[in-house]
Design a protein around this motif. Structure first.
Motif, PDB file in Angstrom:
ATOM      1  N   GLY A  59       4.385 -11.104   7.625  1.00 19.08           N
ATOM      2  CA  GLY A  59       5.208  -9.989   7.165  1.00 19.08           C
ATOM      3  C   GLY A  59       6.074 -10.371   5.987  1.00 19.08           C
ATOM      4  O   GLY A  59       6.183  -9.629   5.000  1.00 19.08           O
ATOM      5  N   SER A  82       3.184   0.450   4.191  1.00 16.84           N
ATOM      6  CA  SER A  82       2.631  -0.685   4.930  1.00 16.84           C
ATOM      7  C   SER A  82       1.575  -0.238   5.933  1.00 16.84           C
ATOM      8  O   SER A  82       1.842   0.603   6.795  1.00 16.84           O
ATOM      9  N   ILE A  84      -0.681  -1.827   8.984  1.00  9.70           N
ATOM     10  CA  ILE A  84      -0.768  -2.983   9.872  1.00  9.70           C
ATOM     11  C   ILE A  84      -1.963  -2.789  10.794  1.00  9.70           C
ATOM     12  O   ILE A  84      -2.007  -1.823  11.563  1.00  9.70           O
ATOM     13  N   ILE A  97       5.900  -9.055  13.373  1.00 15.76           N
ATOM     14  CA  ILE A  97       5.480  -8.651  12.030  1.00 15.76           C
ATOM     15  C   ILE A  97       6.455  -7.640  11.433  1.00 15.76           C
ATOM     16  O   ILE A  97       6.895  -7.780  10.283  1.00 15.76           O
ATOM     17  N   THR A  98       6.799  -6.617  12.206  1.00 15.41           N
ATOM     18  CA  THR A  98       7.673  -5.585  11.649  1.00 15.41           C
ATOM     19  C   THR A  98       9.091  -6.106  11.425  1.00 15.41           C
ATOM     20  O   THR A  98       9.783  -5.671  10.500  1.00 15.41           O
ATOM     21  N   THR A 117      -0.329   2.106  11.474  1.00 12.42           N
ATOM     22  CA  THR A 117      -0.512   0.957  12.371  1.00 12.42           C
ATOM     23  C   THR A 117      -1.537   1.301  13.433  1.00 12.42           C
ATOM     24  O   THR A 117      -1.479   2.380  14.025  1.00 12.42           O
ATOM     25  N   LEU A 128      -2.613  -7.098   7.073  1.00 18.97           N
ATOM     26  CA  LEU A 128      -1.693  -6.153   6.449  1.00 18.97           C
ATOM     27  C   LEU A 128      -2.237  -5.732   5.097  1.00 18.97           C
ATOM     28  O   LEU A 128      -2.837  -6.526   4.372  1.00 18.97           O
TER      29      LEU A 128
END
Length: 325
Positions: A59, A82, A84, A97-98, A117, A128
């Motif tokens: 991330g 973003s 994911i 990750i976030t 996501t 990502l």
């Protein structure tokens, strides 16, 4: 994993870009870090990048890499979308990750404005894909280097690669005899991945700028030279490499100039402005070195980079890819 050749990019990518709409100033092209779109009185810089291999700080790196492409064109990164993709519905992994995305975006002053996501069956590791946008008063392409320009490299070769080696391959490197203190210092290189500070100094004077990522500084120079239709002769001894980078690369058998290069910014400036530009960077606390001079290519076959007695005209495969196999 490797980048497509310039010929394949031309055939399958750059020739298939859909409709031509008003306002597109710079579109897809070999070596270009980002597109430029006219929006009212503003030029908007837009770039997208995937990341999948750096598991420990994916991330953090994702935000830095996406925003670096905008900064490398003279833009001010402000917004990011973003995507994911996860190998399974692991909320602990998603949390990590976030949290990294949020912290790095906050640090760099970037707003995450949307995204997507989901989990994907068959995916081996998180993936990502980040799209970053920001305005600019002066778009700087990769393709405008001129003969007699000085080639400036900020910080050094392999900054990102060193940090990834120190985290993803820490056990192997410690077993090879590298001290934990050296590995801890190398891990700290994650704090040096962003090139926003040097971009602000270089953008007003640079003829071309480029963000060296996969394939490292060598590949970044090849892309810059080929996009600009010029020749660059590179001497390994002229490229700054931090001691930690040399140590970790030696332990893993990789070339510092051919590993993930985010954290450095390549820029060409008129030769008579090189000293003043280096002084301006130094005043901001940014290490920078003139590593080469842009030369006029005698003909099309002369375009590219000469390094170690070999001429490079296609993309350079990153030495780190084999470490994940």
């Amino acid at each position: 994993m490797s980048k497509l050749s310039p010929a394949d990019l031309d055939r399958y990518i750059f020739s298939r870009t859909g409709a031509t709409n008003d306002g597109l100033l710079v579109g897809a092209g070999y070596g270009e870090d980002a597109a430029a779109v006219e929006v009212g009185d503003t030029t908007l810089v837009v770039s997208t990048d995937p990341i999948s291999l750096a598991a420990e700080r994916i991330g953090t790196l994702g935000i830095a890499i996406a925003s670096n492409d905008v900064a490398a064109c003279g833009g001010r990164p402000e917004w990011l979308v973003s995507t994911i993709l996860l190998p399974d519905p692991d909320t602990e992994l998603l949390d990590d990750i976030t949290a990294q995305l949020d912290a790095e975006a906050e640090r760099l002053g970037i707003s995450i404005v949307g995204g997507h996501t989901e989990t994907v069956a068959g995916l081996a590791r998180p993936l990502l894909s980040l799209t970053c946008m920001g305005p600019t008063d002066r778009y700087v392409p990769t393709s405008s280097a001129e003969p007699d320009d000085a080639v400036i490299l900020t910080k050094g070769a392999g900054i990102e690669g060193t940090a990834v080696l120190a985290t993803d391959f820490r056990d192997e490197i410690e077993n090879a005899g590298v001290s934990s203190e050296t590995l801890d210092r190398a891990t700290g290189f994650f704090d040096d991945i962003s090139v926003l500070p040097e971009s602000a100094v270089l953008a007003p004077v640079a003829t071309a700028m480029h963000d060296p990522t996969e394939g490292g500084v060598l590949n970044g120079l090849v892309e810059l030279a080929c996009a600009s239709g010029v020749r660059i002769e590179l001497d390994e001894g002229d490229v700054p490499v931090r001691p930690e980078t040399r140590t970790l690369c030696a332990s893993m058998g990789v070339d510092p100039l051919r590993i993930l290069g985010s954290g450095a910014l390549l820029a060409t400036v008129p030769g008579d402005e090189a000293d003043a530009t280096l002084a301006a960077l130094e005043a901001e606390g940014i290490d920078a070195t003139v590593v080469a001079t842009v030369e006029e290519a005698a003909d099309e076959s002369d375009v590219g980079v000469v390094y170690g007695g070999q001429q490079y005209t296609d993309g350079v495969r990153d030495d780190m890819y084999d470490l994940w196999d």
